[in-house]
Design an enzyme around this catalytic site. Structure first.
Site, PDB file in Angstrom:
ATOM      1  CB  SER A 193      29.505 -62.198  41.999  1.00  0.00           C
ATOM      2  OG  SER A 193      30.842 -62.660  42.103  1.00  0.00           O
ATOM      3  CD  GLU A 309      27.113 -69.485  43.441  1.00  0.00           C
ATOM      4  OE1 GLU A 309      27.737 -68.899  42.545  1.00  0.00           O
ATOM      5  OE2 GLU A 309      26.079 -69.035  43.959  1.00  0.00           O
ATOM      6  CG  HIS A 402      29.719 -67.257  40.381  1.00  0.00           C
ATOM      7  ND1 HIS A 402      29.211 -66.960  41.628  1.00  0.00           N
ATOM      8  CD2 HIS A 402      30.332 -66.118  39.956  1.00  0.00           C
ATOM      9  CE1 HIS A 402      29.499 -65.710  41.933  1.00  0.00           C
ATOM     10  NE2 HIS A 402      30.166 -65.173  40.941  1.00  0.00           N
TER      11      HIS A 402
END
Length: 493
Positions: A193, A309, A402
Site C-alpha cells: 500500500s 483491492e 486490500h
C-alpha cells in the site's frame, strides 16, 4: 530462555535478545528526534550511542489516529506509545554472525496510520535465513505536507519528509546491518500500500538508489502521488485556513491532533487523504508515473495487486476515498479527457462489483501493470502477481481485498486478531497458499527471482502468477481492460 546479545556497530553498541531461532533488536533510533523546529524538516542521522542501547522494545509509533483502541492494540502486540520522537527501526536476524540477504519492509496505512511493529519479522527471518527490518517514519501532515512550497527557502520544511525518513533508515541499514548478520549489498526494499508507493519513490530517486539491490511492490505505485500543482493548491488552502499569512509559527505550536483537525477543516475543496507525497520536482520531476517507471533503478522487481483491492475502501471507513462510479469517472477525465473517461466507465457496471472493479483498476491494477511494463521494457527482471484468495473472517464479504496479502506473508500480523482475515476454522488450503507465497518472496530476497513455476513478466506476453488455493499462471489476464486503459496515466487528483 531469552539471553542478551551484544554487538558493536557503526551506530554504537547494541544489546539485543536471543530467542529460539532468532535474535531481535527492537526500537533502534536511526535519526535524531524530529521535534521543535525539526518537526517538518529533513531528518538528521542519530549520533552514535554514548552507552550501550538496549533494543528490547518497539519504539513509539508516529502520531496518528488509532485504527483500534489502545487496549486492543496492546493485546495485538502493536506499539502502545505514540510520539513525535518516532524514528526507529527493528531487526530480526537468525544470528549476528554471517552475511545474509536483507528484507526491509515499509509499512502501509495511507501515509496516515501504521507502524513497523505490526510486522514481526521473526518467522520470515527463520524460514528464509534472512535478516528482516521494519521501520517507523513520520505520518500525516507532519510527514507529508506542501509547506516547503508555501514557505519556500525555509529549511524547517522539506517535501516528503516521511520518505526522507525511510531513506535515512535505509542508510542506517547500509552502515550497520553487517554487525547484525546481514549483507548490505543484498538489500531488498519491500512494502504494501503506502509502503509500496514508497518503494516506487526509492526506485526512481537518485538519492535512494545506492541503498538496495531488489524491490517488491504490493498494491501501490507512484500514481498515488500528488502532482506539484495539486500540492500547491492544497498549500494555498492550508495557509488561508490555518491563518499562516504572517508566517508558519502556528504549525510548531499545535499538537499533532490539533494540527490534523485544523488541516481537515481548512481544506474543503479536496477529498480523501490530503497528507500525501507529491512530485516536488527536486527528488522526482513532473514526468507522468509510467515515464518515471522507465527511469527506475534497473533491479529485479516483484510487483502485483489483489483482485478486489477497492472493496476495502468502499466498505470500511478507515481511509477516506471517493467510491462512486461518477466520481471515479471524473478522476479519469481529469488526466485523460471526457471521451476516454466515458470509454473507460463503460467497462464497469454501476453496482457494487462494478465499482470495486473500477476502483481497483483505477488506483491499483492498471498503474501496477504500467509500472511493470515500463520496468520490463528496459530488460529488467520483473515478476508480476495477482492474489485472488478471498478473506474468510469478518472481512469475508470483501473478497480478495486490500491488505489480505499481509497475514499470508507475516505470521505475526495482527495477532491475535488474524481471524478477521483468515477465519477461525483450520484451513489447510490457505495454510499451503501462505507457505508458497512466503517461499516465493524469500527466494526473491535471496536470489532475485521467486521459486519455480513463476515465469518472468514480459511486455508482449505479461505472464502473471495468480495466487489462490490452487495457483496458476495466466498470460495477460487483464488484457481487455488493460488495452482500454493504455496511455491513461497521471497523479492522484
Amino acid at each position: 530462555m531469552v539471553r542478551d546479545v551484544r554487538v558493536e556497530a557503526a551506530c554504537g553498541r547494541l544489546v539485543g535478545q536471543r530467542h529460539d531461532g532468532f535474535v531481535s533488536f527492537l526500537g533502534i533510533p536511526y535519526a535524531e528526534p524530529p521535534v521543535g523546529d525539526r518537526r517538518f524538516a529533513r531528518p538528521r542521522a542519530k549520533a552514535p550511542f554514548a552507552r550501550p542501547f538496549e533494543a528490547f522494545a518497539y519504539g513509539a509509533a508516529a502520531p496518528q489516529k488509532r485504527a483500534v483502541p489502545a487496549p486492543i492494540a496492546r493485546i495485538a502486540g502493536a506499539t502502545k506509545e505514540i510520539s513525535e520522537d518516532c524514528l526507529s527501526l527493528n531487526v530480526w536476524t537468525p544470528d549476528v554472525k554471517g552475511s545474509r540477504p536483507v528484507l526491509v519492509f515499509i509499512h502501509g496505512g495511507g501515509f496516515i496510520i501504521g507502524a513497523g511493529s505490526q510486522y514481526p519479522g521473526d518467522d520470515l527471518a527463520i524460514r528464509g535465513d534472512v535478516v528482516v527490518v521494519t521501520l517507523n517514519y513520520r505520518l500525516g501532515l507532519i510527514g507529508f505536507n506542501p509547506f516547503a512550497e508555501v514557505f519556500e527557502g525555509d529549511d524547517r520544511f522539506v517535501a516528503n519528509a516521511g520518505l526522507l525518513d525511510q531513506r535515512l533508515a535505509l542508510t542506517w541499514v547500509r552502515d550497520n546491518i553487517a554487525a547484525l548478520g546481514g549483507d548490505p549489498d543484498k538489500v531488498t526494499i519491500a512494502g504494501e500500500s503506502a509502503g509500496s508507493v514508497s518503494v516506487a519513490w526509492h526506485l526512481v530517486t537518485k538519492g535512494s538508489q545506492p541503498l538496495y539491490a531488489r524491490a517488491i511492490m504490493q498494491s501501490g505505485t507512484l500514481s498515488l502521488f500528488y502532482g506539484l500543482e495539486r500540492a500547491r493548491a492544497i498549500g494555498d488552502e492550508l495557509r488561508a485556513g490555518l491563518s499562516l499569512a504572517a508566517g508558519p509559527e502556528p504549525l510548531f505550536q499545535l499538537s499533532p491532533k490539533q494540527l490534523q483537525e485544523a488541516a481537515e477543516a481548512a481544506v474543503s475543496r479536496h477529498t480523501g487523504v490530503i497528507s500525501r507525497p507529491y512530485a516536488d520536482e527536486v527528488e522526482i520531476g513532473a514526468s507522468l508515473p509510467a515515464d518515471l517507471a522507465r527511469a527506475a533503478k534497473p533491479v529485479p522487481l516483484l510487483i502485483g495487486t489483489n483482485r478486489d483491492e477497492f472493496s476495502f475502501f468502499s466498505q470500511l471507513p478507515i481511509l477516506p476515498m471517493e467510491t462512486g462510479k461518477a466520481e471515479m469517472a471524473a478522476m479519469v477525465a481529469e488526466f485523460a479527457g471526457e471521451e476516454a473517461s466515458k470509454r473507460i466507465a463503460s467497462l464497469y457496471r454501476d453496482d457494487r462489483p462494478g465499482r470495486i472493479a473500477f476502483g481497483t483498476d483505477l488506483i491499483f491494477r492498471m498503474p501496477a501493470i504500467a509500472f511493470a511494463d515500463g520496468h520490463a521494457k528496459n530488460d529488467n527482471s520483473v515478476y508480476f502477481y495477482r492474489l485472488d484468495w478471498e478473506a474468510k473472517g469478518l472481512l469475508s464479504k470483501l473478497g480478495a481485498t486490500h491488505s489480505v496479502d499481509l497475514p499470508l506473508l507475516f505470521e505475526g500480523f495482527l495477532r491475535p486478531f488474524r481471524s478477521a482475515y483468515l477465519g477461525v476454522l483450520p484451513d489447510p488450503g490457505r495454510h499451503r497458499l501462505a507457505e508458497r507465497m512466503r517461499d516465493h518472496w524469500l527466494s526473491f530476497v535471496r536470489d532475485g527471482r521467486p521459486g519455480e513455476g513463476w515465469p518472468a513478466y514480459r511486455p508482449n506476453t505479461r505472464e502473471t502468477m495468480i495466487f489462490n488455493v490452487e495457483d496458476r499462471v495466466g498470460a495477460d489476464p487483464e488484457a481487455v481492460h488493460r488495452i482500454a486503459w493504455k496511455g491513461i496515466d497521471g497523479f492522484a487528483s
